[in-house]
Design a protein around this motif. Structure first.
Motif, PDB file in Angstrom:
ATOM      1  N   THR A 104       0.843  -1.197   0.000  1.00 21.88           N
ATOM      2  CA  THR A 104       0.000   0.000   0.000  1.00 21.88           C
ATOM      3  C   THR A 104       0.876   1.245   0.000  1.00 21.88           C
ATOM      4  OG1 THR A 104      -0.169  -0.105   2.425  1.00 21.88           O
ATOM      5  CG2 THR A 104      -1.908  -1.168   1.150  1.00 21.88           C
ATOM      6  N   VAL A 105       0.605   2.145  -0.933  1.00 22.16           N
ATOM      7  CA  VAL A 105       1.393   3.368  -1.094  1.00 22.16           C
ATOM      8  C   VAL A 105       0.460   4.573  -1.040  1.00 22.16           C
ATOM      9  CG1 VAL A 105       2.894   4.700  -2.617  1.00 22.16           C
ATOM     10  CG2 VAL A 105       3.152   2.212  -2.482  1.00 22.16           C
ATOM     11  N   ALA A 106       0.736   5.489  -0.141  1.00 21.41           N
ATOM     12  CA  ALA A 106      -0.086   6.695   0.020  1.00 21.41           C
ATOM     13  C   ALA A 106       0.518   7.862  -0.742  1.00 21.41           C
ATOM     14  CB  ALA A 106      -0.207   7.047   1.492  1.00 21.41           C
ATOM     15  N   ALA A 107      -0.314   8.554  -1.498  1.00 20.36           N
ATOM     16  CA  ALA A 107       0.099   9.775  -2.178  1.00 20.36           C
ATOM     17  C   ALA A 107      -0.093  10.936  -1.209  1.00 20.36           C
ATOM     18  CB  ALA A 107      -0.725   9.980  -3.442  1.00 20.36           C
ATOM     19  N   THR A 108       1.011  11.474  -0.696  1.00 20.93           N
ATOM     20  CA  THR A 108       0.930  12.527   0.315  1.00 20.93           C
ATOM     21  C   THR A 108       2.178  13.400   0.280  1.00 20.93           C
ATOM     22  OG1 THR A 108       0.797  12.987   2.701  1.00 20.93           O
ATOM     23  CG2 THR A 108       1.860  10.919   2.041  1.00 20.93           C
ATOM     24  N   GLU A 109       1.981  14.669   0.580  1.00 23.05           N
ATOM     25  CA  GLU A 109       3.135  15.568   0.665  1.00 23.05           C
ATOM     26  C   GLU A 109       3.856  15.429   2.002  1.00 23.05           C
ATOM     27  OE1 GLU A 109      -0.072  17.679   2.796  1.00 23.05           O
ATOM     28  OE2 GLU A 109       0.036  16.465   0.968  1.00 23.05           O
ATOM     29  N   LYS A 110       3.269  14.659   2.916  1.00 22.78           N
ATOM     30  CA  LYS A 110       3.847  14.512   4.264  1.00 22.78           C
ATOM     31  C   LYS A 110       4.904  13.410   4.290  1.00 22.78           C
ATOM     32  CE  LYS A 110      -0.487  16.124   6.262  1.00 22.78           C
ATOM     33  NZ  LYS A 110      -1.713  15.765   7.015  1.00 22.78           N
ATOM     34  N   THR A 111       5.882  13.539   3.424  1.00 22.86           N
ATOM     35  CA  THR A 111       6.959  12.563   3.335  1.00 22.86           C
ATOM     36  C   THR A 111       8.133  13.190   2.590  1.00 22.86           C
ATOM     37  OG1 THR A 111       7.593  10.353   2.560  1.00 22.86           O
ATOM     38  CG2 THR A 111       6.064  11.591   1.181  1.00 22.86           C
ATOM     39  N   GLU A 112       9.305  12.629   2.764  1.00 24.22           N
ATOM     40  CA  GLU A 112      10.481  13.068   2.025  1.00 24.22           C
ATOM     41  C   GLU A 112      10.726  12.183   0.804  1.00 24.22           C
ATOM     42  OE1 GLU A 112      12.106  15.913   2.689  1.00 24.22           O
ATOM     43  OE2 GLU A 112      10.507  16.146   4.167  1.00 24.22           O
ATOM     44  N   HIS A 113       9.960  11.120   0.645  1.00 28.65           N
ATOM     45  CA  HIS A 113      10.191  10.153  -0.419  1.00 28.65           C
ATOM     46  C   HIS A 113       9.471  10.561  -1.703  1.00 28.65           C
ATOM     47  CE1 HIS A 113      12.109   7.492   2.434  1.00 28.65           C
ATOM     48  NE2 HIS A 113      11.051   7.583   3.226  1.00 28.65           N
ATOM     49  N   SER A 114      10.221  10.615  -2.784  1.00 33.72           N
ATOM     50  CA  SER A 114       9.644  10.916  -4.085  1.00 33.72           C
ATOM     51  C   SER A 114       9.011   9.663  -4.681  1.00 33.72           C
ATOM     52  CB  SER A 114      10.727  11.430  -5.033  1.00 33.72           C
ATOM     53  OG  SER A 114      10.255  11.461  -6.363  1.00 33.72           O
ATOM     54  N   LEU A 115       7.933   9.863  -5.428  1.00 34.79           N
ATOM     55  CA  LEU A 115       7.295   8.760  -6.129  1.00 34.79           C
ATOM     56  C   LEU A 115       8.296   8.017  -7.003  1.00 34.79           C
ATOM     57  CD1 LEU A 115       4.808   7.216  -7.328  1.00 34.79           C
ATOM     58  CD2 LEU A 115       4.583   9.111  -8.951  1.00 34.79           C
ATOM     59  N   TYR A 116       9.228   8.764  -7.604  1.00 33.05           N
ATOM     60  CA  TYR A 116      10.142   8.186  -8.586  1.00 33.05           C
ATOM     61  C   TYR A 116      11.266   7.365  -7.959  1.00 33.05           C
ATOM     62  CZ  TYR A 116       7.462  11.512 -11.254  1.00 33.05           C
ATOM     63  OH  TYR A 116       6.412  12.211 -11.814  1.00 33.05           O
ATOM     64  N   ASP A 117      11.310   7.334  -6.625  1.00 31.49           N
ATOM     65  CA  ASP A 117      12.306   6.515  -5.938  1.00 31.49           C
ATOM     66  C   ASP A 117      11.740   5.186  -5.456  1.00 31.49           C
ATOM     67  OD1 ASP A 117      14.236   8.489  -6.252  1.00 31.49           O
ATOM     68  OD2 ASP A 117      13.674   9.500  -4.383  1.00 31.49           O
TER      69      ASP A 117
END
Length: 244
Positions: free
Chosen positions: A172-185
């Motif tokens: 499960t992957v959440a789309a959120t700005e509350k993270t330092e992880h980029s989608l592309y990583d």
């Protein structure tokens, strides 16, 4: 609101719910009283049907017929259970890709998301029974008919869906700005469910605590956020790119 999707009158709505129709939402007159209205409320609660109290003027705008203080909308599609959705996908031998919408409330955003999901090979969309946008004429139109081609299931709580998916081996992957992880990583080339949050509040904090991964899109402008349907498209097409 499409007239053919409306049902009005207390007894008619009771009958629709009890006969298993996909009653999406019911509008009740704010000051309505009486034993029959109490019976309707019991049926709606027992059937987990969304209902909202509104002024009588709204009901009068929806229909010129004798609505008796109650107007409902019937979904143009049927819904399946999360168990059916996951089982059918796993049996297909395809790599699962699910989309979870945490209380997306705008029917046109919902329709746009459904259209993109169908184009990117999403196996099914999971929404919560309460707080989600209805499947109505606007949804069908903005989805360009894709709503009829992709399974949609309703769950009591998004958290229950996460537990079930994780127990079935799906990340499960959440789309959120509350993270330092980029989608592309992230590695998205595995059984996957992407969670998108509501237009105004994003993903519920209690849901964020349960996901396996969080990811954000790089942002360079001053606004700092995208329309949820646009963000959803970016996430889904990154899955497509990685899966090749």
């Amino acid at each position: 609101m499409e007239k053919e999707n409306l049902i009005f009158g207390i007894r008619a709505i009771i009958e629709a719910v009890q006969s298993g129709k996909s009653v999406d939402r019911v509008f009740l007159q704010a000051d309505a009283q009486g034993e029959l209205m109490k019976d309707l409320l019991k049926v709606l609660k027992r059937g987990d049907v969304n209902f909202t109290y509104v002024p009588v003027e709204k009901l009068n705008r929806l229909t010129h017929n004798n609505h008796q203080g109650a107007v409902g909308t019937i979904s143009p599609i049927g819904f399946i259970s999360i168990e059916e959705l996951v089982t059918a996908t796993l049996e297909s031998q395809e790599k699962p890709l699910f989309l979870i919408l945490d209380q997306i409330s705008d029917a046109r955003n919902f329709g746009a998301i459904i259209r993109t999901a169908e184009c990117t090979g999403v196996h099914g969309i999971i929404i919560q029974k309460s707080g989600a946008a209805p499947v109505n004429g606007d949804t069908v139109k903005t989805s360009a008919g894709a709503v009829f081609n992709i399974p949609i299931c309703k769950v009591e709580h998004i958290k229950d869906a996460l537990f079930y998916l994780q127990g079935s081996g799906i990340k499960t992957v959440a789309a959120t700005e509350k993270t330092e992880h980029s989608l592309y990583d992230l590695n998205l080339n595995e059984p996957l469910a992407i969670i998108m949050g509501s237009e105004d509040r994003g993903i519920n904090p209690s849901v964020l605590k349960l996901v396996d991964e969080k990811a954000k899109l790089p942002m360079f402008g001053s606004i700092g956020s995208l329309n949820v349907s646009v963000a959803c498209g970016a996430f889904l097409y990154e899955v497509v790119r990685q899966r090749g």
